[in-house]
Design a protein around this motif. Structure first.
Motif, PDB file in Angstrom:
ATOM      1  N   ALA A  21       0.826  -1.211   0.000  1.00 25.13           N
ATOM      2  CA  ALA A  21       0.000   0.000   0.000  1.00 25.13           C
ATOM      3  C   ALA A  21       0.857   1.256   0.000  1.00 25.13           C
ATOM      4  N   GLY A  22       1.958   1.225   0.700  1.00 22.51           N
ATOM      5  CA  GLY A  22       2.811   2.400   0.776  1.00 22.51           C
ATOM      6  C   GLY A  22       3.724   2.572  -0.418  1.00 22.51           C
ATOM      7  N   VAL A  23       4.085   1.483  -1.071  1.00 22.58           N
ATOM      8  CA  VAL A  23       5.013   1.589  -2.192  1.00 22.58           C
ATOM      9  C   VAL A  23       4.321   2.114  -3.451  1.00 22.58           C
ATOM     10  N   TRP A  24       3.009   2.061  -3.502  1.00 21.40           N
ATOM     11  CA  TRP A  24       2.266   2.511  -4.680  1.00 21.40           C
ATOM     12  C   TRP A  24       2.620   3.939  -5.103  1.00 21.40           C
ATOM     13  N   PRO A  25       2.609   4.936  -4.195  1.00 21.41           N
ATOM     14  CA  PRO A  25       2.890   6.303  -4.642  1.00 21.41           C
ATOM     15  C   PRO A  25       4.329   6.544  -5.114  1.00 21.41           C
ATOM     16  N   ILE A  26       5.280   5.754  -4.662  1.00 21.05           N
ATOM     17  CA  ILE A  26       6.666   6.005  -5.035  1.00 21.05           C
ATOM     18  C   ILE A  26       7.218   4.952  -5.992  1.00 21.05           C
ATOM     19  N   SER A  27       6.352   4.130  -6.572  1.00 22.21           N
ATOM     20  CA  SER A  27       6.814   3.031  -7.412  1.00 22.21           C
ATOM     21  C   SER A  27       7.361   3.486  -8.755  1.00 22.21           C
ATOM     22  N   GLY A  28       7.009   4.681  -9.204  1.00 17.92           N
ATOM     23  CA  GLY A  28       7.600   5.206 -10.425  1.00 17.92           C
ATOM     24  C   GLY A  28       6.882   4.846 -11.699  1.00 17.92           C
ATOM     25  N   GLY A  29       5.692   4.342 -11.627  1.00 17.19           N
ATOM     26  CA  GLY A  29       4.946   4.038 -12.838  1.00 17.19           C
ATOM     27  C   GLY A  29       4.409   5.302 -13.482  1.00 17.19           C
ATOM     28  N   SER A  30       4.134   5.225 -14.777  1.00 15.51           N
ATOM     29  CA  SER A  30       3.589   6.386 -15.474  1.00 15.51           C
ATOM     30  C   SER A  30       2.649   5.918 -16.578  1.00 15.51           C
ATOM     31  N   GLY A  31       1.827   6.832 -17.060  1.00 18.81           N
ATOM     32  CA  GLY A  31       0.990   6.517 -18.208  1.00 18.81           C
ATOM     33  C   GLY A  31      -0.304   5.809 -17.889  1.00 18.81           C
ATOM     34  N   GLY A  32      -1.013   6.232 -16.881  1.00 16.34           N
ATOM     35  CA  GLY A  32      -2.318   5.661 -16.594  1.00 16.34           C
ATOM     36  C   GLY A  32      -2.256   4.488 -15.644  1.00 16.34           C
ATOM     37  N   PHE A  33      -3.390   3.788 -15.540  1.00 19.31           N
ATOM     38  CA  PHE A  33      -3.514   2.702 -14.577  1.00 19.31           C
ATOM     39  C   PHE A  33      -2.561   1.552 -14.885  1.00 19.31           C
ATOM     40  N   GLY A  34      -2.434   1.182 -16.145  1.00 18.03           N
ATOM     41  CA  GLY A  34      -1.537   0.085 -16.518  1.00 18.03           C
ATOM     42  C   GLY A  34      -0.095   0.386 -16.178  1.00 18.03           C
ATOM     43  N   GLY A  35       0.333   1.607 -16.456  1.00 14.91           N
ATOM     44  CA  GLY A  35       1.700   2.000 -16.126  1.00 14.91           C
ATOM     45  C   GLY A  35       1.948   2.032 -14.631  1.00 14.91           C
ATOM     46  N   GLN A  36       0.970   2.522 -13.879  1.00 15.95           N
ATOM     47  CA  GLN A  36       1.090   2.535 -12.416  1.00 15.95           C
ATOM     48  C   GLN A  36       1.156   1.110 -11.865  1.00 15.95           C
ATOM     49  N   LEU A  37       0.337   0.233 -12.422  1.00 16.49           N
ATOM     50  CA  LEU A  37       0.327  -1.161 -11.972  1.00 16.49           C
ATOM     51  C   LEU A  37       1.661  -1.843 -12.283  1.00 16.49           C
ATOM     52  N   MET A  38       2.207  -1.590 -13.456  1.00 12.74           N
ATOM     53  CA  MET A  38       3.505  -2.181 -13.793  1.00 12.74           C
ATOM     54  C   MET A  38       4.620  -1.619 -12.905  1.00 12.74           C
ATOM     55  N   GLY A  39       4.534  -0.333 -12.574  1.00  9.00           N
ATOM     56  CA  GLY A  39       5.505   0.240 -11.651  1.00  9.00           C
ATOM     57  C   GLY A  39       5.422  -0.398 -10.277  1.00  9.00           C
ATOM     58  N   LEU A  40       4.198  -0.659  -9.815  1.00  4.14           N
ATOM     59  CA  LEU A  40       4.004  -1.308  -8.519  1.00  4.14           C
ATOM     60  C   LEU A  40       4.564  -2.728  -8.529  1.00  4.14           C
ATOM     61  N   VAL A  41       4.246  -3.486  -9.557  1.00  2.53           N
ATOM     62  CA  VAL A  41       4.731  -4.867  -9.654  1.00  2.53           C
ATOM     63  C   VAL A  41       6.255  -4.886  -9.738  1.00  2.53           C
ATOM     64  N   SER A  42       6.821  -3.970 -10.502  1.00  6.22           N
ATOM     65  CA  SER A  42       8.287  -3.899 -10.606  1.00  6.22           C
ATOM     66  C   SER A  42       8.925  -3.548  -9.261  1.00  6.22           C
ATOM     67  N   ALA A  43       8.360  -2.575  -8.570  1.00  6.64           N
ATOM     68  CA  ALA A  43       8.907  -2.185  -7.268  1.00  6.64           C
ATOM     69  C   ALA A  43       8.807  -3.331  -6.272  1.00  6.64           C
ATOM     70  N   LEU A  44       7.690  -4.044  -6.281  1.00  4.65           N
ATOM     71  CA  LEU A  44       7.532  -5.172  -5.352  1.00  4.65           C
ATOM     72  C   LEU A  44       8.505  -6.300  -5.679  1.00  4.65           C
ATOM     73  N   SER A  45       8.727  -6.558  -6.957  1.00  8.91           N
ATOM     74  CA  SER A  45       9.619  -7.663  -7.314  1.00  8.91           C
ATOM     75  C   SER A  45      11.086  -7.301  -7.088  1.00  8.91           C
TER      76      SER A  45
END
Length: 130
Positions: free
Chosen positions: A70-94
């Motif tokens: 939940a906390g990593v979502w805002p700083i995950s670095g994704g861009s370009g809409g929901f898909g980009g944000q989701l990929m940034g979150l998955v990348s940060a978590l992995s």
């Protein structure tokens, strides 16, 4: 150290709120550094496991990883809409799964030790009366 007794839900909410606050601090002061975020995750995980009430000890190692995500979502670095944000979150978590596992392990170890101490205290009076 203060001795609040959080319920399982309260412990999860505390951890989520603390990690969102940590994410904000990392964003403002450290340029969204996930290293600093992971480092500050460890004391939040420990505090959550220490402050949850004894009846809800099992929830500490469950709620802590959810708070990390939940906390990593805002700083995950994704861009370009929901898909980009989701990929940034998955990348940060992995890429920072080591911090996630370490914090979960800290919470689990504290919960196990606290439970063992509680069981030992319950058995102590029985040994003295026998």
């Amino acid at each position: 150290m203060p001795r609040p007794r959080l319920t399982g839900l309260g412990g999860g909410l505390f951890a989520c709120a603390a990690m969102v606050l940590v994410a904000g601090i990392c964003w403002l002061l450290f340029g969204s550094s996930l290293f600093v975020y992971g480092l500050l995750f460890l004391p939040v995980a420990a505090a959550t496991a220490l402050w949850v009430r004894p009846a809800d000890l099992i929830t500490a190692p469950i709620g802590v990883p959810i708070a990390f995500a939940a906390g990593v979502w805002p700083i995950s670095g994704g861009s370009g809409g929901f898909g980009g944000q989701l990929m940034g979150l998955v990348s940060a978590l992995s890429l920072h799964a080591g911090w996630l596992y370490a914090g979960t392990l800290v919470a689990a170890l504290i919960a196990v030790v606290r439970k063992a101490v509680l069981i030992g205290r319950r058995r102590m009076p029985r040994r003295l009366t026998q």
